[in-house]
Design an enzyme around this catalytic site. Structure first.
Site: not given
Ligand code: AGP
Length: 614
Positions: A10, A35, A82, A108-109, A491, A495, A498, A514, A609
């Site tokens: 959060c 966050r 979150w 937060n946690g 990757e 994207k 996500e 396979h 994020k």
């Molecule tokens: C990627 O688009 C995501 N936000 C997520 O997978 C991110 O890469 C992952 O949480 C790692 O975050 P960091 O690079 O801040 O450690």
């Protein structure tokens, strides 16, 4: 990059000593929405006996609508959530208030033993929420009342009962001391911002850059008493700690979207600049690389590199393996942090650890670094956040200088991490007299990459069209490739998943036959990445296999490997750097697919994020 606070997903803010508390709290929360953005709330106190608690499900804009004209104060706390414990709702939103209406808390946690604490001490208390956080504020009120403890003592007593696996940053207010903020942290990051005649608290400096640029770092286990004119830090033993603030250069405007509709598009467009900024920070005019000698010495001694990361950063590590083995001839392993943490491999004699992390606060990576430190091995953190936890706790740090990355879907940090791995591998390879490194002019190669990226983002309209034709309505999709292209395919798939919620796999194209090829049906989008000369024709034959089963194939190909009919042509760059170009169309396809489906590109559902809980 702005100093981010760690664990716990959060965003929290606090202020004391400023009449504009409501606006400053709301603006701060707005900047922390990356966050967590499923519910929010503020508590403010006007010092004349009036206090206001306002919470709402949804975004900060939804909360703003609930805040009446009369709501005002000069001190307060706020939170954007979150959800970990308890569904996103008004009741589960923070701040939580004690049953006697005296104490207000944002957190937060995650509190690992909240259920035990509730069962042991609070059977007679009526709870208003399903959260772990409310247990803490109810417990503070219980000890303050029944044991006649001062607020700080009640706070400290409760903290001593929380099990060490927990992560928390707490902001507590007692309405009998309306000017005072009680602060504590363990694993979750938190900063104190020093203002003129007022002070603030925040999960990330970015929240308060319009109020101050001077921030005080907090260390796990510390308790802080914040008043308008003072900040008193006490360590776990009760000793007073004097700590100088550090200055954050980033300007608040850097974190603004400007004319862009979304941060993701702005950050995709900024990638050429990120390449040039890395060249400026790490190379000299004659192209030699500037890397700390002590770091080089440590890496030179290593018999094996271990790259540890999560999500997109893990994918940057996959490309890093190709680069370190290609330019420095050092065996390199890449590990998913959350797996390595509880299932580490047999390590080599002289391992060296590299942590890739945009935020510098990812709990899974931090957990591994804590172990690596215990084992006594040296480590490097490559991050976009100066002074972040993973930076402070590693032996060495290299910064990305990419500027704030706000969109949840990481883009410029991915390409920045790969480019910095190339710069480091070049220098390490030179130290080890690897010919591939001595002939690799990284400044020239990254300049070619930056120009290529500019060419691709300048023609982004074509990707909007391809997204509309192939991805806007599909249920699933595949990215395929071999070798370094397979790394990019993973990757690219992340994207698209996500931000557009399309079930997408990044797949080794040779592996399809396979089993997974069974998922291919009429119109299934299969995007092939073909930049690696030694595997190009094999990937092409795999595209023929899926074409034969009705797939809608789209080829992303380097110009020197292009054939008629290929849809997306990439400018040619060094074979170890092709991911830096191949990913750009994939980022834009994800962006436009999300847009065309009407989703919030920057704040995808269920995500945050900086993932600061394990
Ligand atoms: C990627 O688009 C995501 N936000 C997520 O997978 C991110 O890469 C992952 O949480 C790692 O975050 P960091 O690079 O801040 O450690």
């Amino acid at each position: 990059m702005v100093r981010k606070a760690g664990f716990g997903m959060c965003g929290i803010v606090g202020i004391t000593g400023n009449e504009n508390a409501v606006d400053i709290l709301l603006n701060g929360l707005q900047r922390l929405e990356y966050r967590g953005y499923d519910s929010a709330g503020i508590y403010v106190n006007s010092q004349d006996g009036k206090e206001y608690l306002v919470k709402e499900k949804g975004r900060i804009d939804d909360l703003r609508k609930e805040i009446g004209e009369d709501v005002h104060g000069s001190s307060g706390i706020g939170h954007t959530r979150w959800a970990t414990h308890g569904v996103p709702s008004k009741e589960n939103a923070h701040p939580h208030v004690s049953a006697d209406g005296r104490f207000f808390l944002v957190h937060n946690g995650v509190i690992g033993n909240f259920a035990e604490l509730k069962a042991t001490y609070l059977q007679d208390v009526k709870f208003a929420s399903d959260t772990d956080t409310e247990v803490i504020v109810q417990l503070i009120a219980k000890f303050a009342k029944e044991e006649n403890l001062a607020t700080k003592e009640a706070f400290k007593k409760v903290i001593s009962l929380i099990d060490e696996s927990s992560s928390y940053s707490f902001l507590l207010m007692d309405n009998r001391e309306p000017e005072t903020l009680y602060v504590a942290k363990n694993k979750s990051p938190l900063l104190i911002g020093v203002g003129k005649g007022f002070n603030v608290v925040c999960s990330d400096a970015i929240a308060m850059l319009d109020q101050t640029h001077d921030f005080i770092e907090l260390v796990d286990g510390e308790i802080v008493i914040v008043k308008p004119q003072s900040v008193t830090i006490e360590d776990a033993q009760g000793n007073i700690i004097n700590r100088k603030p550090f200055h954050v250069d980033t300007d608040a405007s850097e974190a603004e979207k400007g004319a862009y509709p979304y941060y993701m598009l702005k950050e995709i467009d900024e990638q050429p600049t990120v390449m040039r900024s890395l060249i400026k920070h790490y190379t000299t005019d004659d192209g030699s690389v500037i890397i700390d000698d002590a770091l080089l010495d440590s890496m030179k001694k290593a018999d094996r590199l271990y790259i540890v990361a999560a999500g997109t950063s893990y994918h940057a590590g996959l490309v890093g393996k190709e680069i370190f083995e290609g330019l420095a001839k050092v065996p390199t392993e890449v590990h998913v942090a959350s797996e390595f943490g509880y299932n580490p491999p047999i390590l080599s004699e002289k391992p060296f650890f590299i942590f890739l992390t945009q935020s510098g606060e990812t709990a899974d990576s931090r957990q591994v670094l804590a172990q690596v430190n215990k084992w006594g091995y040296e480590s490097l953190t490559i991050t976009n956040v100066e002074n972040s936890t993973l930076s402070r706790e590693a032996t060495f740090t290299l910064l990305l200088y990419a500027g704030p990355e706000i969109a949840v879907a990481s883009t410029k940090a991915y390409t920045g991490q790969i480019a910095l791995e190339a710069i480091l591998a070049k220098r390490l390879g030179e130290e080890k007299d690897v010919s591939a490194a001595t002939s690799f002019n990284v400044a020239r190669e990254l300049t070619t990459v930056a120009n290529g990226m500019q060419e691709l983002v300048d023609e982004k309209g074509q990707y909007e069209q391809i997204a509309a034709n192939a991805l806007a309505t599909t249920r699933n999709a595949f990215y395929i490739g071999r070798a370094i292209d397979y790394d990019v395919a993973q990757e690219a798939a992340l994207k698209l998943k996500e931000v557009s919620y399309v079930q997408t796999e990044g797949f080794a194209s040779g592996e399809l036959k396979h089993g997974t090829i069974a998922l291919i049906e009429e119109g299934t989008p299969v995007i092939a990445i073909i930049t690696c000369a030694k595997t190009a024709k094999h990937t092409r034959s795999n595209t023929q296999e899926v074409l034969a089963r009705g797939a809608n194939v789209i080829n992303i190909v380097s110009r020197n490997l292009a054939e008629d009919g290929d849809q997306i042509i990439l400018p040619d760059v060094h074979s170890l750097l092709t991911p830096l170009l191949a990913i750009v169309p994939c980022q834009l396809l994800a962006y436009y697919t999300s847009l065309q489906r009407g989703y919030d590109v920057d704040k995808p559902r269920n995500l945050a994020k900086s993932v600061t809980v394990e």
